[in-house]
Design a protein around this motif. Sequence first.
Motif, mmCIF file in Angstrom:
data_model
loop_
_atom_site.group_PDB
_atom_site.id
_atom_site.type_symbol
_atom_site.label_atom_id
_atom_site.label_comp_id
_atom_site.label_asym_id
_atom_site.label_seq_id
_atom_site.Cartn_x
_atom_site.Cartn_y
_atom_site.Cartn_z
ATOM 1 N N ILE A 69 32.536 -5.539 82.019
ATOM 2 C CA ILE A 69 31.875 -4.261 82.294
ATOM 3 C C ILE A 69 30.417 -4.375 81.868
ATOM 4 O O ILE A 69 30.121 -4.462 80.660
ATOM 5 C CB ILE A 69 32.561 -3.114 81.530
ATOM 6 C CG1 ILE A 69 34.064 -3.097 81.860
ATOM 7 C CG2 ILE A 69 31.915 -1.781 81.873
ATOM 8 C CD1 ILE A 69 34.886 -2.229 80.944
ATOM 9 N N PRO A 70 29.480 -4.425 82.803
ATOM 10 C CA PRO A 70 28.065 -4.534 82.441
ATOM 11 C C PRO A 70 27.603 -3.342 81.608
ATOM 12 O O PRO A 70 28.145 -2.234 81.738
ATOM 13 C CB PRO A 70 27.349 -4.565 83.801
ATOM 14 C CG PRO A 70 28.396 -4.955 84.786
ATOM 15 C CD PRO A 70 29.686 -4.399 84.258
ATOM 16 N N ALA A 71 26.607 -3.572 80.788
ATOM 17 C CA ALA A 71 26.095 -2.500 79.936
ATOM 18 C C ALA A 71 25.568 -1.344 80.765
ATOM 19 O O ALA A 71 25.616 -0.189 80.336
ATOM 20 C CB ALA A 71 24.995 -3.052 79.033
ATOM 21 N N ALA A 72 25.088 -1.637 81.970
ATOM 22 C CA ALA A 72 24.519 -0.595 82.820
ATOM 23 C C ALA A 72 25.581 0.288 83.463
ATOM 24 O O ALA A 72 25.276 1.364 83.989
ATOM 25 C CB ALA A 72 23.655 -1.222 83.907
ATOM 26 N N ALA A 73 26.841 -0.159 83.439
ATOM 27 C CA ALA A 73 27.903 0.614 84.086
ATOM 28 C C ALA A 73 28.294 1.797 83.212
ATOM 29 O O ALA A 73 28.281 1.726 81.985
ATOM 30 C CB ALA A 73 29.116 -0.261 84.349
ATOM 31 N N SER A 74 28.670 2.897 83.864
ATOM 32 C CA SER A 74 29.123 4.064 83.129
ATOM 33 C C SER A 74 30.645 4.018 82.994
ATOM 34 O O SER A 74 31.304 3.217 83.628
ATOM 35 C CB SER A 74 28.712 5.346 83.863
ATOM 36 O OG SER A 74 29.267 5.370 85.166
ATOM 37 N N GLY A 75 31.188 4.859 82.160
ATOM 38 C CA GLY A 75 32.640 4.905 82.015
ATOM 39 C C GLY A 75 33.099 4.899 80.582
ATOM 40 O O GLY A 75 34.280 5.012 80.296
ATOM 41 N N GLY A 76 32.165 4.727 79.631
ATOM 42 C CA GLY A 76 32.529 4.806 78.228
ATOM 43 C C GLY A 76 33.189 3.545 77.712
ATOM 44 O O GLY A 76 33.219 2.504 78.371
ATOM 45 N N THR A 77 33.763 3.629 76.529
ATOM 46 C CA THR A 77 34.398 2.488 75.867
ATOM 47 C C THR A 77 35.746 2.189 76.510
ATOM 48 O O THR A 77 36.555 3.087 76.711
ATOM 49 C CB THR A 77 34.606 2.798 74.374
ATOM 50 O OG1 THR A 77 33.350 3.115 73.779
ATOM 51 C CG2 THR A 77 35.215 1.595 73.660
ATOM 52 N N PRO A 78 36.013 0.922 76.843
ATOM 53 C CA PRO A 78 37.302 0.589 77.452
ATOM 54 C C PRO A 78 38.446 0.773 76.468
ATOM 55 O O PRO A 78 38.261 0.714 75.244
ATOM 56 C CB PRO A 78 37.134 -0.890 77.836
ATOM 57 C CG PRO A 78 36.059 -1.401 76.933
ATOM 58 C CD PRO A 78 35.135 -0.246 76.702
ATOM 59 N N HIS A 94 25.137 -8.427 77.205
ATOM 60 C CA HIS A 94 24.851 -7.701 78.440
ATOM 61 C C HIS A 94 25.974 -6.768 78.883
ATOM 62 O O HIS A 94 25.858 -6.117 79.907
ATOM 63 C CB HIS A 94 24.573 -8.694 79.585
ATOM 64 C CG HIS A 94 23.414 -9.604 79.315
ATOM 65 N ND1 HIS A 94 22.135 -9.141 79.116
ATOM 66 C CD2 HIS A 94 23.351 -10.960 79.239
ATOM 67 C CE1 HIS A 94 21.317 -10.170 78.926
ATOM 68 N NE2 HIS A 94 22.034 -11.280 78.984
ATOM 69 N N GLY A 95 27.063 -6.728 78.150
ATOM 70 C CA GLY A 95 28.184 -5.898 78.568
ATOM 71 C C GLY A 95 29.364 -6.051 77.630
ATOM 72 O O GLY A 95 29.194 -6.354 76.441
ATOM 73 N N VAL A 96 30.553 -5.859 78.169
ATOM 74 C CA VAL A 96 31.782 -5.897 77.369
ATOM 75 C C VAL A 96 32.846 -6.664 78.138
ATOM 76 O O VAL A 96 33.009 -6.494 79.357
ATOM 77 C CB VAL A 96 32.295 -4.461 77.091
ATOM 78 C CG1 VAL A 96 33.674 -4.481 76.452
ATOM 79 C CG2 VAL A 96 31.323 -3.713 76.203
ATOM 80 N N VAL A 97 33.578 -7.536 77.437
ATOM 81 C CA VAL A 97 34.780 -8.154 77.986
ATOM 82 C C VAL A 97 35.979 -7.376 77.477
ATOM 83 O O VAL A 97 36.115 -7.141 76.274
ATOM 84 C CB VAL A 97 34.903 -9.634 77.564
ATOM 85 C CG1 VAL A 97 36.246 -10.208 78.036
ATOM 86 C CG2 VAL A 97 33.771 -10.449 78.145
ATOM 87 N N ALA A 98 36.851 -6.938 78.386
ATOM 88 C CA ALA A 98 38.052 -6.193 78.006
ATOM 89 C C ALA A 98 39.272 -6.921 78.551
ATOM 90 O O ALA A 98 39.269 -7.389 79.694
ATOM 91 C CB ALA A 98 38.000 -4.772 78.573
ATOM 92 N N VAL A 99 40.301 -7.024 77.730
ATOM 93 C CA VAL A 99 41.538 -7.715 78.127
ATOM 94 C C VAL A 99 42.702 -6.743 77.951
ATOM 95 O O VAL A 99 42.869 -6.133 76.891
ATOM 96 C CB VAL A 99 41.780 -8.983 77.285
ATOM 97 C CG1 VAL A 99 43.080 -9.674 77.722
ATOM 98 C CG2 VAL A 99 40.604 -9.946 77.422
ATOM 99 N N SER A 100 43.501 -6.602 78.991
ATOM 100 C CA SER A 100 44.687 -5.737 78.930
ATOM 101 C C SER A 100 45.898 -6.528 79.398
ATOM 102 O O SER A 100 45.783 -7.496 80.151
ATOM 103 C CB SER A 100 44.481 -4.485 79.786
ATOM 104 O OG SER A 100 44.162 -4.830 81.132
ATOM 105 N N TRP A 101 47.068 -6.075 78.959
ATOM 106 C CA TRP A 101 48.330 -6.725 79.298
ATOM 107 C C TRP A 101 49.225 -5.706 80.003
ATOM 108 O O TRP A 101 49.961 -4.968 79.356
ATOM 109 C CB TRP A 101 49.005 -7.280 78.042
ATOM 110 C CG TRP A 101 48.162 -8.359 77.424
ATOM 111 C CD1 TRP A 101 47.099 -8.206 76.570
ATOM 112 C CD2 TRP A 101 48.297 -9.767 77.650
ATOM 113 N NE1 TRP A 101 46.570 -9.426 76.252
ATOM 114 C CE2 TRP A 101 47.275 -10.397 76.893
ATOM 115 C CE3 TRP A 101 49.162 -10.540 78.411
ATOM 116 C CZ2 TRP A 101 47.117 -11.781 76.887
ATOM 117 C CZ3 TRP A 101 49.010 -11.908 78.399
ATOM 118 C CH2 TRP A 101 47.983 -12.533 77.646
ATOM 119 N N PRO A 102 49.134 -5.654 81.329
ATOM 120 C CA PRO A 102 49.898 -4.646 82.107
ATOM 121 C C PRO A 102 51.403 -4.778 81.900
ATOM 122 O O PRO A 102 51.911 -5.868 81.725
ATOM 123 C CB PRO A 102 49.505 -4.942 83.559
ATOM 124 C CG PRO A 102 48.220 -5.704 83.462
ATOM 125 C CD PRO A 102 48.324 -6.498 82.206
#
Length: 401
Positions: free
Chosen positions: A375-384, A393-401
């Motif tokens: 998720i680039p820093a410029a993208a909106s949507g708040g904290t994952p 420059h952004g955030v790496v988020a990992v989820s386990w569906p």
Amino acid sequence: MTATSEPRAQDPAVLRAAMVSELREDTIASEALAGAFSVVPRHLFAPGEPLEMVYDSDTALVTKTSSDGTALSSVSAAHIQAVMLEQAEIEPGMRVLEIGSGGYNAALIAELVGPDGSITSVDIDPEIVARARAFLRAAGYARVRVMQADAEYGVPSHAPYDRIIVTVGAWDIPPAWIDQLSTQGRIVVPLRFAGLTRCVAFDRAETGLVSRSYCLGGFVPMQGEGTFTATRVPIDGDATLRLDGPNPGFDVPALRKAIHGPRIERWSGAAFDLPDELELFVVTSAPQVPFLYASQRLVDQGVFTPAVTFGAAILLEGASFAYRTKRENENTGGWESGVFAYGPHAEAVAERYVELLRRWATEYRRRGTARIDYIPAAASGGTPTGWYAPKRHGVVAVSWP
């Protein structure tokens, strides 16, 4: 006595065909990719190296080192090149940016995009750029564009790119790469997060990038603006903690005491399998999971198992910690996962780790389960939600569906 010719086993064409046959068995599914590996003369990109090493599918060939012996550039193992190019799904006519030049991978890409496509290969090191250009000319791929530049900024003059293939270890994804990617483009990058590296194929998503696939892989680190150095926290002369973020304030004296004190072992009753997937699950199931590296001396003394010489992910609570181990157990398919734990709260941290091992074995024991978002820093949507790691420059988020 008449002179005999070189054994046919040393014929590059024979060795290349054997390498391609091996890659077809466990890596390559695409006929176009198999064809590219079949025609590109890998040995021309690694002059002076023994042919049996050049055409060994699991051997990386280091082409430049620093004064302290650190690898700065290499011809990656054919196996990982094949995996990443399969992830990329390059088609004829595409425009491709390769970040990290060596020549050989660019030649493979040139075969895949064909005469109507284009490839731009960029490297920060002028010596590597000159070598890549010379090798590509010698191999018949002079049309590959090789440029010297800091990869942090991409190559805007030849954008947009349908594919961006990164062949150096990256700690972040610069905005330039996303900006220079076509609408339906894909980035394949060895991305470092949570103390490990995974080769991730990212497609565009509404809020940034989302993984299409990922796999284990290691590369020489990126230089220039994208350089990143892990934090190292010495515990004593034989043991060190490493992590990607800043030191949160580990209690080093207490950890040193724990290492050299008694340990307990606890077993999960769950299968030990797919260790790279299991490790990814563990390090993204807690806010911070450092890696413990220890000397062979401590292994020989029975303090640790050999796993720590390569780095073992640990769960840590104050002065107590645990790391994963295994033992033979026919009831779990051959191997059972477990933990060794140290420190005053060894029982509690061992139980936490064992529960993670059980959960992975029952819910996620297969390839490609995780979803990785950038998720680039410029993208909106708040904290994952779930596990995430802030980047420059952004955030790496990992989820386990």
